[in-house]
Motif scaffolding. Structure first.
Motif, PDB file in Angstrom:
ATOM      1  N   UNK A  59      19.657 116.582 -37.844  1.00  0.00           N
ATOM      2  CA  UNK A  59      19.532 117.658 -38.829  1.00  0.00           C
ATOM      3  C   UNK A  59      20.853 118.312 -39.209  1.00  0.00           C
ATOM      4  N   UNK A  60      21.558 118.835 -38.215  1.00  0.00           N
ATOM      5  CA  UNK A  60      22.763 119.620 -38.502  1.00  0.00           C
ATOM      6  C   UNK A  60      23.859 118.743 -39.084  1.00  0.00           C
ATOM      7  N   UNK A  67      15.116 125.445 -43.522  1.00  0.00           N
ATOM      8  CA  UNK A  67      13.675 125.669 -43.613  1.00  0.00           C
ATOM      9  C   UNK A  67      13.352 126.660 -44.736  1.00  0.00           C
ATOM     10  N   UNK A  68      14.255 127.601 -44.958  1.00  0.00           N
ATOM     11  CA  UNK A  68      14.046 128.566 -46.048  1.00  0.00           C
ATOM     12  C   UNK A  68      14.072 127.862 -47.402  1.00  0.00           C
ATOM     13  N   UNK A  69      15.049 126.953 -47.590  1.00  0.00           N
ATOM     14  CA  UNK A  69      15.109 126.196 -48.843  1.00  0.00           C
ATOM     15  C   UNK A  69      13.849 125.366 -49.040  1.00  0.00           C
ATOM     16  N   UNK A  75      10.451 119.672 -50.870  1.00  0.00           N
ATOM     17  CA  UNK A  75      11.416 118.594 -50.687  1.00  0.00           C
ATOM     18  C   UNK A  75      10.704 117.337 -50.202  1.00  0.00           C
ATOM     19  N   UNK A  76      11.129 116.197 -50.718  1.00  0.00           N
ATOM     20  CA  UNK A  76      10.650 114.901 -50.257  1.00  0.00           C
ATOM     21  C   UNK A  76      11.845 114.087 -49.752  1.00  0.00           C
ATOM     22  N   UNK A  77      11.572 113.116 -48.885  1.00  0.00           N
ATOM     23  CA  UNK A  77      12.627 112.230 -48.417  1.00  0.00           C
ATOM     24  C   UNK A  77      13.352 112.703 -47.177  1.00  0.00           C
ATOM     25  N   UNK A  78      12.850 113.760 -46.537  1.00  0.00           N
ATOM     26  CA  UNK A  78      13.449 114.263 -45.304  1.00  0.00           C
ATOM     27  C   UNK A  78      12.557 113.895 -44.120  1.00  0.00           C
TER      28      UNK A  78
END
Length: 323
Positions: A59-60, A67-69, A75-78
Motif C-alpha cells: 500500500x504505502x 481510504x478517505x479518497x 476506485x477500481x483496480x486496487x
C-alpha cells in the motif's frame, strides 16, 4: 472477443462510444491529485491503471489512494490479486472493461488514471495479435528469469528483442518469455498498426524538471508513513520471489530490513530506482501516445485544475480521436 471490442460493445449505447478519458504520467507527477479534483467535480469513478497497486497489502510504497479518497470517489483496480500472483496487461484490460461498465451502471463515467502505459494500451488497442504463452512453460522459465540481474536481462533482450531492451525488469522478462516460448518478438507484435473500437483522450501530467525533487520528497513521505514497517510485516508471510516485490523501492528496502544494506544507502537507491522508472514512463508516454489525442498539463501551474476540467468537458463534447 478482445478487450477493446468488449468495451465498445458492452452496452451498445451512445454512452459506450463516448471518448475514454485517461490521465497518465510518471510516478509522483501529480496524476492522482488532479484526477481526484476532476472526479469529485464531475461525479466520476476512477479506474486505476497501475501494475503495482493491484497487489493486496502493498500500500504505502505503491502510493495507493487513501481510504478517505476511496470514500469520496469510487476506485477500481486496487487490491485485485494476492502478492504471489502474476498479473498481466491483458487480464487488467479485461477486468477494466468490466469496471468501466460497472461505473456507467452507477451513473458515473469512468476515468482511467495511472502510469502503466502497457495497461492503458491494452485497454484501448486490440490484443489479439499478442501471443498468449503457455502457463506451465512460463512457470518453468520464471525461476531462471528471476535469478538474472537487470543487466543480464537487458543483454538477453538486446539479442532476442532489441527494441524492448531499454525497458524495466517486468517488460524485459515478458519480451524474453515471448521470444523463447513463442519464437516471435513481442516488439514486432506491438509495433503493428492498431485501431481502436472507441475514441480516446489523454491528459499527460508532467511537472518537468521538478519531478526529480517530487520523487525524493515522496520517498521521504512514504518512509514517514511507515514504508519500512509495511515491509517488515509483509516479509513475514510473503515469499521473496512474489511478483509484488518488484514494485519500486520494496526490494531495496527489504535489504535494509534484512540488515544487508545501510538505511542511508537504501533510501538513496530507492530514489534513484524510482527516478529511473519515472524516466522510462515519461519516454513511453512521449513516444507511444498519438499527439493529436494528448493534452499536456503541469500540475504545478496555477491553472492545472482548470485545464483538467476543460479537457474533460471538451472530450464529452467531441467524438474523440482514434489511435
Amino acid at each position: 472477443m478482445n478487450s477493446t471490442v468488449a468495451l465498445a460493445a458492452s452496452n451498445g449505447s451512445e454512452q459506450a462510444m463516448a471518448p475514454l478519458c485517461c490521465i497518465v504520467g510518471a510516478t509522483a507527477a501529480g496524476k492522482s491529485a488532479l484526477a481526484m479534483q476532476l472526479a469529485e467535480a464531475r461525479g466520476l469513478s476512477i479506474v486505476s491503471a497501475d501494475s503495482r497497486q493491484v497487489y493486496r497489502g502493498f500500500d504505502i510504497g505503491t502510493a495507493k489512494p487513501s481510504h478517505e479518497d476511496r470514500r469520496c470517489v469510487p476506485h477500481y483496480g486496487l487490491d485485485v490479486v494476492d502478492p504471489e500472483e502474476r498479473y498481466s496487461a491483458h487480464r487488467w484490460a479485461l477486468e477494466a472493461t468490466r469496471w468501466c461498465d460497472e461505473a456507467r451502471s452507477a451513473d458515473r463515467s469512468p476515468l482511467v488514471v495511472g502510469g502503466t502505459g502497457l495497461y492503458v494500451r491494452a485497454l484501448v488497442q486490440p490484443l489479439d495479435a499478442v501471443p498468449e504463452l503457455d502457463a506451465d512453460r512460463r512457470a518453468a522459465l520464471e525461476p531462471w528469469l528471476a535469478s538474472q540481474s537487470l543487466h543480464e536481462l537487458q543483454r538477453w533482450c538486446a539479442r532476442l528483442d532489441p527494441v524492448r531492451a531499454h525497458l524495466g525488469r517486468t517488460q524485459l522478462q515478458r519480451a524474453i518469455e515471448t521470444a523463447l516460448l513463442d519464437g516471435t518478438r513481442l516488439g514486432d507484435h506491438l509495433a503493428r498498426p492498431q485501431t481502436t473500437a472507441r475514441p480516446v483522450r489523454y491528459l499527460v501530467v508532467d511537472p518537468g524538471p521538478a519531478l526529480a525533487l517530487r520523487i525524493a520528497d515522496r520517498v521521504q513521505a512514504m518512509l514517514a508513513a511507515g514504508f519500512v514497517e509495511e515491509i517488515e510485516r509483509l516479509r513475514t508471510h510473503i515469499p521473496a520471489d512474489a511478483p509484488a516485490w518488484n514494485a519500486s523501492g520494496y526490494g531495496v528496502l527489504r535489504q535494509y530490513v534484512e540488515g544487508t544494506l545501510p538505511r542511508s544507502a537504501a533510501i538513496e537507491r530507492v530514489i534513484i530506482e524510482t527516478r529511473q522508472y519515472a524516466k522510462r514512463q515519461r519516454t513511453w508516454f512521449r513516444h507511444q501516445l498519438p499527439t493529436e489525442a494528448v493534452t499536456l498539463v503541469n500540475p504545478l501551474e496555477e491553472d492545472a485544475r482548470d485545464i483538467t476540467l476543460a479537457w474533460w468537458d471538451a472530450a464529452q463534447q467531441s467524438d474523440g480521436v482514434h489511435t
